[in-house]
Scaffold this motif. Structure first.
Motif, PDB file in Angstrom:
ATOM      1  N   MET A 177       0.813  -1.219   0.000  1.00  0.00           N
ATOM      2  CA  MET A 177       0.000   0.000   0.000  1.00  0.00           C
ATOM      3  C   MET A 177       0.844   1.266   0.000  1.00  0.00           C
ATOM      4  SD  MET A 177      -3.079  -0.730  -0.419  1.00  0.00           S
ATOM      5  CE  MET A 177      -3.860   0.849  -0.112  1.00  0.00           C
ATOM      6  N   ARG A 178       2.104   1.136   0.448  1.00  0.00           N
ATOM      7  CA  ARG A 178       2.943   2.343   0.474  1.00  0.00           C
ATOM      8  C   ARG A 178       3.283   2.829  -0.948  1.00  0.00           C
ATOM      9  NH1 ARG A 178       8.341  -0.864   2.286  1.00  0.00           N
ATOM     10  NH2 ARG A 178       6.895  -1.684   3.807  1.00  0.00           N
ATOM     11  N   PHE A 179       3.034   1.996  -1.949  1.00  0.00           N
ATOM     12  CA  PHE A 179       3.299   2.398  -3.339  1.00  0.00           C
ATOM     13  C   PHE A 179       2.063   2.982  -4.024  1.00  0.00           C
ATOM     14  CE2 PHE A 179       6.558  -0.569  -2.201  1.00  0.00           C
ATOM     15  CZ  PHE A 179       7.691  -0.047  -2.793  1.00  0.00           C
ATOM     16  N   VAL A 180       0.928   2.904  -3.345  1.00  0.00           N
ATOM     17  CA  VAL A 180      -0.322   3.379  -3.942  1.00  0.00           C
ATOM     18  C   VAL A 180      -0.462   4.875  -3.678  1.00  0.00           C
ATOM     19  CG1 VAL A 180      -2.845   3.186  -3.859  1.00  0.00           C
ATOM     20  CG2 VAL A 180      -1.414   1.124  -3.657  1.00  0.00           C
ATOM     21  N   GLU A 181      -0.670   5.629  -4.749  1.00  0.00           N
ATOM     22  CA  GLU A 181      -0.805   7.080  -4.603  1.00  0.00           C
ATOM     23  C   GLU A 181      -2.209   7.525  -5.007  1.00  0.00           C
ATOM     24  OE1 GLU A 181       2.421   8.808  -6.806  1.00  0.00           O
ATOM     25  OE2 GLU A 181       3.900   7.718  -5.596  1.00  0.00           O
ATOM     26  N   PRO A 182      -2.665   8.650  -4.446  1.00  0.00           N
ATOM     27  CA  PRO A 182      -4.017   9.128  -4.742  1.00  0.00           C
ATOM     28  C   PRO A 182      -4.260   9.298  -6.250  1.00  0.00           C
ATOM     29  CG  PRO A 182      -3.067  10.388  -2.936  1.00  0.00           C
ATOM     30  CD  PRO A 182      -1.977   9.500  -3.462  1.00  0.00           C
ATOM     31  N   GLY A 183      -5.430   8.874  -6.690  1.00  0.00           N
ATOM     32  CA  GLY A 183      -5.811   9.063  -8.099  1.00  0.00           C
ATOM     33  C   GLY A 183      -5.260   8.012  -9.046  1.00  0.00           C
TER      34      GLY A 183
END
Ligand code: 5RP
Length: 212
Positions: free
Chosen positions: A15-21
């Motif tokens: 999840m630390r690689f997931v960015e908004p949008g």
């Protein structure tokens, strides 16, 4: 730490690689299921997902995550997927869940491929896990004979039909010291759709359960 706990931690660590949008590429399997759980908790943050299998599509839909067709998005910033084996160079064996073809397509169009595994999947040399090869059904015997010539012992995964309507051969007894060369060689066999070696396009980042 149990294997299941390792999968859970690795899935959540991605999840630390997931960015908004973002539109996130999502793989298949029990480790990815933990990632999908975590993604569901932040579904408002992301735009959508591109799924690699019917199984993952169902899980994503259940968590309210919109799905988009890969053809409508082009390049993806992030792909998160599991693996059956991972060597020290981040080359992988994948396809234990029979989703290797769509997984390889998504990996190919993604700028970053984050692989999530529990520590038991780490090996020095690939090949202890039988190498999955997706084949066109009428070519099964031909491909099997060619794989024997390469030193393997192919076994038909009887009763399994992939999401693409094809069959799987699991190749035993390979010791894969040059994954890039073997991937190229198996790709040349007529009737092969996809080989589950992810070496030419390997993982960029590998997260094991030990990462916390
Ligand atoms: C599916 C795959 C999976 O990523 C691989 O089999 C690992 O699965 P799991 O996380 O359940 O151990 O390649 O085709």
């Amino acid at each position: 730490m149990s294997q299941e706990e390792g999968k859970r931690r690795a899935g959540r660590a991605a999840m630390r690689f997931v960015e908004p949008g973002m539109i996130v590429g999502v793989g298949t399997g029990s480790t990815v299921a933990h990632f999908i759980d975590a993604l569901g908790e932040r579904r408002g943050d992301i735009e959508a997902a591109v799924s690699s299998s019917e199984q993952s599509s169902r899980l994503l839909r259940e968590r309210g995550i919109p799905l988009v067709d890969l053809n409508s998005v082009g390049e993806l910033a992030l792909y998160v997927d599991g693996a059956d084996e991972c060597d020290p160079n981040r080359c992988l064996i994948k396809g234990g869940g029979a989703a290797l073809t769509r997984e390889k397509i998504i990996a190919a169009v993604s700028r970053q491929f984050v692989c999530i595994i529990d520590p038991s999947k780490r090996v020095e040399v690939l090949g202890r896990f039988p190498l999955p090869v997706e084949v066109i059904p009428m070519a099964r015997s031909h491909v099997a004979r060619q794989l024997v010539l390469l030193g393997g012992q192919p076994v038909w995964r009887d009763g399994v039909v992939t999401d693409n309507g094809n069959w799987i051969l699991d190749v035993h007894n390979l010791r894969i010291t040059d994954p890039v060369a073997l991937e190229r060689e198996i790709n040349q066999i007529v009737g092969v759709v996809t080989v589950g070696l992810f070496a030419q396009r390997r993982a960029d980042v590998v997260l094991t359960g030990e990462d916390g």
